[in-house]
Each structure stands twice: as C-alpha cells, then as structure tokens.
Design a protein around this motif. Structure first.
Motif, PDB file in Angstrom:
ATOM      1  N   PRO A 114      73.606 -14.783  28.446  1.00  0.00           N
ATOM      2  CA  PRO A 114      74.997 -15.020  28.862  1.00  0.00           C
ATOM      3  C   PRO A 114      75.863 -15.364  27.662  1.00  0.00           C
ATOM      4  O   PRO A 114      75.368 -15.795  26.619  1.00  0.00           O
ATOM      5  CB  PRO A 114      74.872 -16.205  29.826  1.00  0.00           C
ATOM      6  CG  PRO A 114      73.471 -16.131  30.345  1.00  0.00           C
ATOM      7  CD  PRO A 114      72.650 -15.624  29.191  1.00  0.00           C
ATOM      8  N   LEU A 115      77.158 -15.215  27.836  1.00  0.00           N
ATOM      9  CA  LEU A 115      78.079 -15.277  26.701  1.00  0.00           C
ATOM     10  C   LEU A 115      78.084 -16.626  25.996  1.00  0.00           C
ATOM     11  O   LEU A 115      78.242 -16.679  24.774  1.00  0.00           O
ATOM     12  CB  LEU A 115      79.496 -14.927  27.181  1.00  0.00           C
ATOM     13  CG  LEU A 115      80.517 -14.605  26.096  1.00  0.00           C
ATOM     14  CD1 LEU A 115      80.080 -13.421  25.261  1.00  0.00           C
ATOM     15  CD2 LEU A 115      81.883 -14.326  26.731  1.00  0.00           C
ATOM     16  N   ASP A 116      77.905 -17.725  26.717  1.00  0.00           N
ATOM     17  CA  ASP A 116      77.944 -19.027  26.055  1.00  0.00           C
ATOM     18  C   ASP A 116      76.777 -19.195  25.088  1.00  0.00           C
ATOM     19  O   ASP A 116      76.964 -19.579  23.926  1.00  0.00           O
ATOM     20  CB  ASP A 116      77.977 -20.165  27.084  1.00  0.00           C
ATOM     21  CG  ASP A 116      76.822 -20.114  28.076  1.00  0.00           C
ATOM     22  OD1 ASP A 116      76.180 -19.046  28.212  1.00  0.00           O
ATOM     23  OD2 ASP A 116      76.560 -21.152  28.733  1.00  0.00           O
ATOM     24  N   ARG A 117      75.577 -18.871  25.558  1.00  0.00           N
ATOM     25  CA  ARG A 117      74.412 -18.983  24.660  1.00  0.00           C
ATOM     26  C   ARG A 117      74.466 -17.939  23.550  1.00  0.00           C
ATOM     27  O   ARG A 117      74.139 -18.224  22.392  1.00  0.00           O
ATOM     28  CB  ARG A 117      73.121 -18.835  25.459  1.00  0.00           C
ATOM     29  CG  ARG A 117      72.747 -20.076  26.245  1.00  0.00           C
ATOM     30  CD  ARG A 117      71.379 -19.915  26.883  1.00  0.00           C
ATOM     31  NE  ARG A 117      71.428 -19.023  28.035  1.00  0.00           N
ATOM     32  CZ  ARG A 117      70.379 -18.356  28.502  1.00  0.00           C
ATOM     33  NH1 ARG A 117      69.210 -18.456  27.878  1.00  0.00           N
ATOM     34  NH2 ARG A 117      70.478 -17.593  29.570  1.00  0.00           N
ATOM     35  N   LEU A 118      74.883 -16.748  23.901  1.00  0.00           N
ATOM     36  CA  LEU A 118      74.952 -15.689  22.897  1.00  0.00           C
ATOM     37  C   LEU A 118      75.922 -16.052  21.785  1.00  0.00           C
ATOM     38  O   LEU A 118      75.635 -15.840  20.607  1.00  0.00           O
ATOM     39  CB  LEU A 118      75.369 -14.381  23.561  1.00  0.00           C
ATOM     40  CG  LEU A 118      75.475 -13.171  22.638  1.00  0.00           C
ATOM     41  CD1 LEU A 118      74.132 -12.872  21.986  1.00  0.00           C
ATOM     42  CD2 LEU A 118      75.983 -11.957  23.408  1.00  0.00           C
ATOM     43  N   ALA A 119      77.083 -16.602  22.147  1.00  0.00           N
ATOM     44  CA  ALA A 119      78.059 -17.007  21.131  1.00  0.00           C
ATOM     45  C   ALA A 119      77.498 -18.107  20.242  1.00  0.00           C
ATOM     46  O   ALA A 119      77.721 -18.111  19.026  1.00  0.00           O
ATOM     47  CB  ALA A 119      79.352 -17.472  21.803  1.00  0.00           C
ATOM     48  N   GLY A 120      76.737 -19.036  20.835  1.00  0.00           N
ATOM     49  CA  GLY A 120      76.140 -20.113  20.052  1.00  0.00           C
ATOM     50  C   GLY A 120      75.146 -19.611  19.029  1.00  0.00           C
ATOM     51  O   GLY A 120      75.009 -20.175  17.945  1.00  0.00           O
ATOM     52  N   TRP A 121      74.433 -18.551  19.357  1.00  0.00           N
ATOM     53  CA  TRP A 121      73.456 -17.983  18.430  1.00  0.00           C
ATOM     54  C   TRP A 121      74.094 -17.037  17.426  1.00  0.00           C
ATOM     55  O   TRP A 121      73.647 -16.944  16.285  1.00  0.00           O
ATOM     56  CB  TRP A 121      72.384 -17.205  19.203  1.00  0.00           C
ATOM     57  CG  TRP A 121      71.642 -18.015  20.206  1.00  0.00           C
ATOM     58  CD1 TRP A 121      71.486 -19.381  20.241  1.00  0.00           C
ATOM     59  CD2 TRP A 121      70.943 -17.516  21.356  1.00  0.00           C
ATOM     60  NE1 TRP A 121      70.751 -19.762  21.328  1.00  0.00           N
ATOM     61  CE2 TRP A 121      70.390 -18.637  22.039  1.00  0.00           C
ATOM     62  CE3 TRP A 121      70.728 -16.246  21.881  1.00  0.00           C
ATOM     63  CZ2 TRP A 121      69.645 -18.516  23.209  1.00  0.00           C
ATOM     64  CZ3 TRP A 121      69.975 -16.125  23.048  1.00  0.00           C
ATOM     65  CH2 TRP A 121      69.434 -17.244  23.697  1.00  0.00           C
ATOM     66  N   ALA A 124      84.131  -9.664  32.487  1.00  0.00           N
ATOM     67  CA  ALA A 124      85.318 -10.482  32.774  1.00  0.00           C
ATOM     68  C   ALA A 124      84.926 -11.843  33.334  1.00  0.00           C
ATOM     69  O   ALA A 124      85.510 -12.873  32.965  1.00  0.00           O
ATOM     70  CB  ALA A 124      86.234  -9.742  33.744  1.00  0.00           C
ATOM     71  N   ALA A 125      83.939 -11.871  34.207  1.00  0.00           N
ATOM     72  CA  ALA A 125      83.499 -13.141  34.800  1.00  0.00           C
ATOM     73  C   ALA A 125      82.897 -14.052  33.739  1.00  0.00           C
ATOM     74  O   ALA A 125      83.121 -15.274  33.750  1.00  0.00           O
ATOM     75  CB  ALA A 125      82.492 -12.866  35.911  1.00  0.00           C
ATOM     76  N   GLU A 126      82.128 -13.485  32.814  1.00  0.00           N
ATOM     77  CA  GLU A 126      81.532 -14.301  31.753  1.00  0.00           C
ATOM     78  C   GLU A 126      82.607 -14.883  30.844  1.00  0.00           C
ATOM     79  O   GLU A 126      82.503 -16.029  30.396  1.00  0.00           O
ATOM     80  CB  GLU A 126      80.537 -13.470  30.942  1.00  0.00           C
ATOM     81  CG  GLU A 126      79.239 -13.189  31.667  1.00  0.00           C
ATOM     82  CD  GLU A 126      78.146 -12.707  30.727  1.00  0.00           C
ATOM     83  OE1 GLU A 126      77.933 -13.354  29.684  1.00  0.00           O
ATOM     84  OE2 GLU A 126      77.526 -11.675  31.032  1.00  0.00           O
ATOM     85  N   ILE A 127      83.621 -14.101  30.555  1.00  0.00           N
ATOM     86  CA  ILE A 127      84.716 -14.603  29.714  1.00  0.00           C
ATOM     87  C   ILE A 127      85.407 -15.776  30.395  1.00  0.00           C
ATOM     88  O   ILE A 127      85.668 -16.815  29.779  1.00  0.00           O
ATOM     89  CB  ILE A 127      85.722 -13.477  29.416  1.00  0.00           C
ATOM     90  CG1 ILE A 127      85.105 -12.481  28.424  1.00  0.00           C
ATOM     91  CG2 ILE A 127      87.030 -14.053  28.869  1.00  0.00           C
ATOM     92  CD1 ILE A 127      85.983 -11.283  28.148  1.00  0.00           C
ATOM     93  N   GLU A 128      85.693 -15.624  31.675  1.00  0.00           N
ATOM     94  CA  GLU A 128      86.376 -16.693  32.410  1.00  0.00           C
ATOM     95  C   GLU A 128      85.536 -17.963  32.448  1.00  0.00           C
ATOM     96  O   GLU A 128      86.054 -19.071  32.311  1.00  0.00           O
ATOM     97  CB  GLU A 128      86.678 -16.220  33.833  1.00  0.00           C
ATOM     98  CG  GLU A 128      87.448 -17.238  34.663  1.00  0.00           C
ATOM     99  CD  GLU A 128      87.817 -16.712  36.036  1.00  0.00           C
ATOM    100  OE1 GLU A 128      88.426 -17.478  36.821  1.00  0.00           O
ATOM    101  OE2 GLU A 128      87.502 -15.540  36.336  1.00  0.00           O
ATOM    102  N   GLU A 129      84.228 -17.793  32.605  1.00  0.00           N
ATOM    103  CA  GLU A 129      83.346 -18.952  32.727  1.00  0.00           C
ATOM    104  C   GLU A 129      83.083 -19.638  31.391  1.00  0.00           C
ATOM    105  O   GLU A 129      82.957 -20.874  31.336  1.00  0.00           O
ATOM    106  CB  GLU A 129      82.013 -18.513  33.342  1.00  0.00           C
ATOM    107  CG  GLU A 129      81.031 -19.650  33.549  1.00  0.00           C
ATOM    108  CD  GLU A 129      79.739 -19.197  34.208  1.00  0.00           C
ATOM    109  OE1 GLU A 129      78.845 -20.043  34.406  1.00  0.00           O
ATOM    110  OE2 GLU A 129      79.623 -17.986  34.528  1.00  0.00           O
ATOM    111  N   HIS A 130      83.025 -18.873  30.315  1.00  0.00           N
ATOM    112  CA  HIS A 130      82.541 -19.426  29.044  1.00  0.00           C
ATOM    113  C   HIS A 130      83.581 -19.467  27.922  1.00  0.00           C
ATOM    114  O   HIS A 130      83.222 -19.780  26.783  1.00  0.00           O
ATOM    115  CB  HIS A 130      81.333 -18.628  28.564  1.00  0.00           C
ATOM    116  CG  HIS A 130      80.198 -18.601  29.547  1.00  0.00           C
ATOM    117  ND1 HIS A 130      79.616 -19.744  30.051  1.00  0.00           N
ATOM    118  CD2 HIS A 130      79.535 -17.548  30.133  1.00  0.00           C
ATOM    119  CE1 HIS A 130      78.644 -19.413  30.897  1.00  0.00           C
ATOM    120  NE2 HIS A 130      78.577 -18.094  30.955  1.00  0.00           N
TER     121      HIS A 130
END
Length: 282
Positions: free
Chosen positions: A193-200, A220-226
């Motif tokens: 998911p985008l939050d973990r991926l961005a952290g790495w 779009a949903a991942e962007i809104e959430e993270h």
C-alpha cells in the motif's frame, strides 16, 4: 554483472521477506487432469498480433530484446516460481507493455531504482525500452536475484543494469560496507500500500526525484487514505498519471510522488536533565 554485487542477506522488514532456503521451486505439473501438456513453453511468450503495434511503439528497435525477455519469463520464470503459469500467455499485455508505458514519465538519462523488483517488473522492462537509463533492481530474495542476474547477463544489459540483493531501507542507508544509493526515479509494482511503499521508497529518491508506483483501480482511494503519511515523509501531493494513452487499452495507472523535502529518521526525544546532570524522575 557477477555475484560479487550481491552481498546483503535477505532479512525480514521493509520490502523483504524472512530469510530461508533459496532453492529453485520445482517445475509446474507437466499435465493437467485431462492429460494435456502444461509445461512452460516459449510459445506462451509469443507476441499477439493485435499487440504488435503497441509493442513496436513502446520498444522500437529493441523489440527483439523484449521478446527474448518475454521468453525467459514464460519458461525459466515459471519454472522458478517468479511468474505464475497462468500469467505466461498474458506476459505482453499484463506485464511488458503495462510496464514499458511508464517510461514516458522518466527523464532522459535518469537513474532508476526498482524496489521489490521480483522478476524484473518494471525495472528490467524499462532498461530494455530505454537504453539511456541506468537501472538498479532492488530485491531481497536470493532465488529472485539469481534469476535477475542471469537475465541481465543473457540479455547483455550488464552495462546499464545492476542487481542489489537487500531491502529498500538497506539500499537507502547502506549496509555491509556498501555506500547508500539513491536515484532520480524510484519505481515499484505490486509491492505494498502507498503509505508503506512511500516509507521504503522516498528515502531512495534524490530531492526533486520521484516515486512512480504502478497501481490499479485502488490508486485514487490509496491517495485519499495515505496523503498525510506521504506528506510527513517529505513527499509532495500524490497525483494519478495515465501512461500509454492512445497506445494501450486500458493505459497504465501510476501514482507519482515528488520528494520535496529530505526527512530523516525520527529520533527519540532527549530526557530532561535536572541541575547537577541528573535526569528528573517522573
């Protein structure tokens, strides 16, 4: 490219899996319940005629190289468990063309780091489609890095492609005596998911560099959430980009994040100290 480039052990953590035996998986069953042959075949990697125009547009005069990679995926990749046997007939539309379309978001001469590269998607595809790029494939599993090294050598890509065995955070911070690495563009496909991926991934990008995450309908949903997490990590506002419009149907969906700020690891707050140098008791 030699095995000297692979020195880090695979360990559990960001972008990785627990260490363990790296033996090649056994080949898939040779026949199905009806007795039909299901062994991997180079014929599974044949370019469908209806996809030939798109393939020529995206790969140009390196289409033969892409075809050689497709054959390796459909045969060795299936036998070694990197590609599912049902994916072999869909290698061109579902994998190669889908990944190659992302090249339009990458500047000329860029340094690309591919996180969780697996079978080389999208990193190897981009190296084939864009000989101007310098690509590092980051992958923690030994059996996968072995496959990647063999493919790089067999395709003659050793001058522009490096294989790094380890996790994304190890690549960013340096480990086992190796220097930290960074790049203009960080790519990832089906990693997290985008939050973990961005952290790495964002720590691997230079300031002003970008993360290109291949996503599907969840983008779009991942962007809104993270989005808040991405901002805390130093990333700009994530945007959805459609790549290959007019060439692929459907086009490839990519979440693009620019690294606007260099954010270091969080440090624990220092304890308050009383006069005389002693810590205050709570």
């Amino acid at each position: 490219m030699t095995h000297d480039d692979i020195t880090a052990d695979a360990v559990s953590g960001p972008g990785g899996t627990p260490p363990g035996p790296s033996a090649v998986r056994p080949a898939t069953t040779d026949t199905d319940a009806a007795g039909r042959d299901t062994a991997p075949s180079p014929a599974d990697a044949a370019l469908p005629p209806e996809l030939a125009p798109a393939a020529l547009t995206l790969f140009g005069d390196r289409l033969d190289l892409a075809a050689a990679y497709a054959e390796l995926l459909a045969t060795d990749g299936v036998v070694r468990g990197l590609i599912g046997p049902r994916e072999a007939p869909r290698i061109w539309d579902r994998h190669l063309l889908n990944c190659a379309a992302v090249a339009e978001r990458i500047p000329s001469g860029a340094t690309v780091l591919d996180v969780g590269s697996g079978a080389g998607l999208p990193g190897l595809v981009l190296a084939i489609a864009r000989p101007d790029l310098t690509v590092t494939l980051i992958e923690p599993l030994a059996r996968r890095t072995s496959f990647l090294i063999e493919v790089v050598e067999r395709l003659g890509l050793a001058k522009s492609v490096r294989v790094f065995r380890g996790r994304a955070d190890e690549a960013a911070s340096g480990s086992s005596g190796r220097e930290p690495i960074s790049g203009d563009v960080v790519t990832a496909r089906a990693v997290a998911p985008l939050d973990r991926l961005a952290g790495w991934s964002l720590p691997l990008a230079v300031r002003g560099g970008r993360l290109l995450a291949l996503k599907g309908s969840s983008a779009a949903a991942e962007i809104e959430e993270h989005a808040d997490v991405v901002a805390r990590l130093g990333g700009g506002e994530p945007t959805v980009q459609l790549c290959g419009v007019g060439v692929l149907d459907p086009p490839t969906t990519v979440v693009e994040i620019v690294r606007e700020r260099m954010v270091g690891p969080a440090r624990p707050a220092a304890k308050k100290r009383a006069r005389g140098g002693r810590s205050r008791r709570g």
